[in-house]
Design an enzyme around this catalytic site. Structure first.
Site, short mmCIF file in Angstrom:
data_model
loop_
_atom_site.label_atom_id
_atom_site.label_comp_id
_atom_site.label_asym_id
_atom_site.label_seq_id
_atom_site.Cartn_x
_atom_site.Cartn_y
_atom_site.Cartn_z
N TYR A 11 0.75 -1.32 0.00
CA TYR A 11 0.09 0.02 -0.15
C TYR A 11 1.00 1.31 -0.06
CZ TYR A 11 -3.38 3.40 2.09
OH TYR A 11 -3.89 4.63 2.37
N ALA A 74 7.56 -5.40 5.38
CA ALA A 74 7.34 -5.61 6.79
C ALA A 74 6.08 -6.26 6.96
CB ALA A 74 7.66 -4.48 7.37
N TYR A 140 5.45 -5.43 17.05
CA TYR A 140 5.68 -4.57 15.85
C TYR A 140 6.40 -3.42 16.10
CZ TYR A 140 4.56 -1.46 12.15
OH TYR A 140 4.53 -0.32 11.06
N ARG A 280 -8.06 -2.62 21.84
CA ARG A 280 -7.30 -3.57 21.05
C ARG A 280 -6.01 -3.49 21.95
NH1 ARG A 280 -6.32 -2.65 14.67
NH2 ARG A 280 -5.51 -0.67 15.47
N1 UDP Z 1 -9.66 1.02 15.35
C1 UDP Z 1 -11.10 0.69 15.83
N2 UDP Z 1 -11.85 -0.57 15.09
C2 UDP Z 1 -11.13 -0.92 13.95
C3 UDP Z 1 -10.21 -0.58 13.65
C4 UDP Z 1 -9.28 0.31 14.10
O1 UDP Z 1 -11.85 1.49 16.69
O2 UDP Z 1 -11.95 -1.95 13.48
C5 UDP Z 1 -9.00 2.13 15.98
C6 UDP Z 1 -7.71 1.71 16.49
O3 UDP Z 1 -7.99 1.23 18.01
C7 UDP Z 1 -6.82 2.84 16.40
C8 UDP Z 1 -7.49 3.63 15.23
O4 UDP Z 1 -8.74 3.02 15.00
O5 UDP Z 1 -7.12 3.92 17.47
C9 UDP Z 1 -6.19 3.36 14.05
O6 UDP Z 1 -6.46 2.07 13.80
P1 UDP Z 1 -5.64 1.49 12.75
O7 UDP Z 1 -5.55 -0.10 12.83
O8 UDP Z 1 -6.26 1.84 11.38
O9 UDP Z 1 -3.79 2.04 12.72
P2 UDP Z 1 -2.93 2.10 13.61
O10 UDP Z 1 -3.06 3.37 14.48
O11 UDP Z 1 -3.14 0.88 14.71
O12 UDP Z 1 -1.62 1.81 13.06
#
Ligand code: UDP
Length: 328
Positions: A11, A74, A140, A280
């Protein structure tokens, strides 16, 4: 300049590759196609290979006559890194070590590394500048931190010019609607919300509403991939064999999960069904960049400053290509 892109069919890597090609550089994608998509490189050349295959990578760098490498390949899924750290450490640390050895063998002395803002973890001070101490809180982020150290040590011992780029949240798509985000499984916020709008997902699950933020959901700094790509080009052009540099790439503005949902609703013109679920594991509460160094150091500024405009490009891509790239 001749630039080899590891993960060039992914991407972010493919967006940077297409941008560099448009600006007149000679580009080559090197990708194992586990997560990459051949169509994402458009008509540019692609070598299918793994970065762990040092011999093939060395030969590819030599045959191409690479002047520089942009290193994107990665494993990037934070949740998966918590479940399966071995995969992340093997790919990210093992793969990067192989790349550095291949670059030494091929005499390539300039590189950009695709690092991450998630290594700032629960930073005290927002916005986050480059001198904020790293607190990588998931495998990660720890793997990316280790690669940053490895690159610095190789530069010191063997000579290597590098720029480390710590991305905040890459998002959006090529405005043509031809190139965009396609992960399997998709874990990122904007595509997941848009999947609800397309009827591919029943509800959008909000991960945690009890964070120490104004509305209780996580704050992130969403930066359009075209703006990431322009930062990469400025960075590689400024990276000589003696360069040892580090920049954050973000816009300086934070959006909460709730705000992103509202912006998506405005773009697609319909409400998004949502549910509230537990946090999460590994998610830092607030990641917002201080872009001052990037602006002053490289003269960069983002073209996309309105989250709705960014989402509109993603919507164009997802609505035109509801199955993503159909070649993988
Ligand atoms: N997020 C969420 N629900 C989802 C996916 C992501 O609430 O199904 C939230 C996640 O907890 C974070 C933000 O959206 O706060 C961005 O998450 P993403 O996975 O897009 O990117 P990251 O910040 O992990 O790189």
């Amino acid at each position: 300049m001749k630039i080899l892109f590891t993960g060039g069919a992914g991407y972010v890597g493919s967006a940077c590759l297409r941008h560099a090609a448009k600006q007149g550089h000679e580009v080559l994608a090197y990708d194992n196609l586990v997560e990459g998509h051949p169509k994402a490189v458009a008509s540019n050349p692609l070598v299918e290979g793994d970065i762990a295959d040092t011999a093939k990578l060395t030969a590819t760098l030599k045959d191409f006559g690479a002047d520089a490498v942009m290193h994107f390949a990665a494993a990037t899924n934070v949740g998966e890194s918590v479940e399966n750290p071995e995969y992340h450490y093997a790919n990210n640390i093992g793969g990067s070590l192989s790349l550095l050895n291949a670059m030494r063998a091929a005499g390539v002395t300039r590189m950009l590394f695709s690092s991450t803002s998630s290594l700032y973890g629960a930073a005290d001070k927002i916005p986050i500048s480059e001198d904020s101490p790293p607190i990588p809180e998931n495998p990660y982020a720890r793997s990316k931190m280790a690669v940053e150290w490895m690159i610095q040590d190789f530069a010191h011992a063997y000579g290597l010019g590098y720029t480390l780029l710590r991305y905040f949240n890459a998002c959006g798509a090529d405005p043509s609607g031809e190139f965009g985000e396609h992960h399997d499984p998709e874990t990122h916020i904007i595509p997941r919300i848009l999947e609800v709008a397309l009827g591919q997902r029943k509800t959008f699950a909000i991960f945690g509403t009890d964070y120490p933020t104004p509305d209780g959901t996580c704050l992130r700094d969403y930066v359009h991939i075209d703006d990431l790509a322009s930062a990469h080009l400025l960075a590689i052009e400024a990276t000589g064999p003696e360069t040892r540099e580090l920049y954050n790439i973000g816009t300086g503005t934070g959006q909460s999960v709730n705000e992103v949902i509202e912006a998506c609703e405005a773009v697609v013109g319909q409400p998004i069904a949502k549910e509230y679920v537990a946090r999460r594991p590994g998610d830092p509460p607030r990641l917002v960049s201080d872009p001052t160094k990037l602006q002053n150091g490289l003269g960069w500024s983002p073209r996309y400053t309105d989250i709705k405009e960014i989402i509109a490009t993603a919507w164009e891509w997802h609505s035109k290509n509801p199955q993503g790239y159909t070649d993988a």
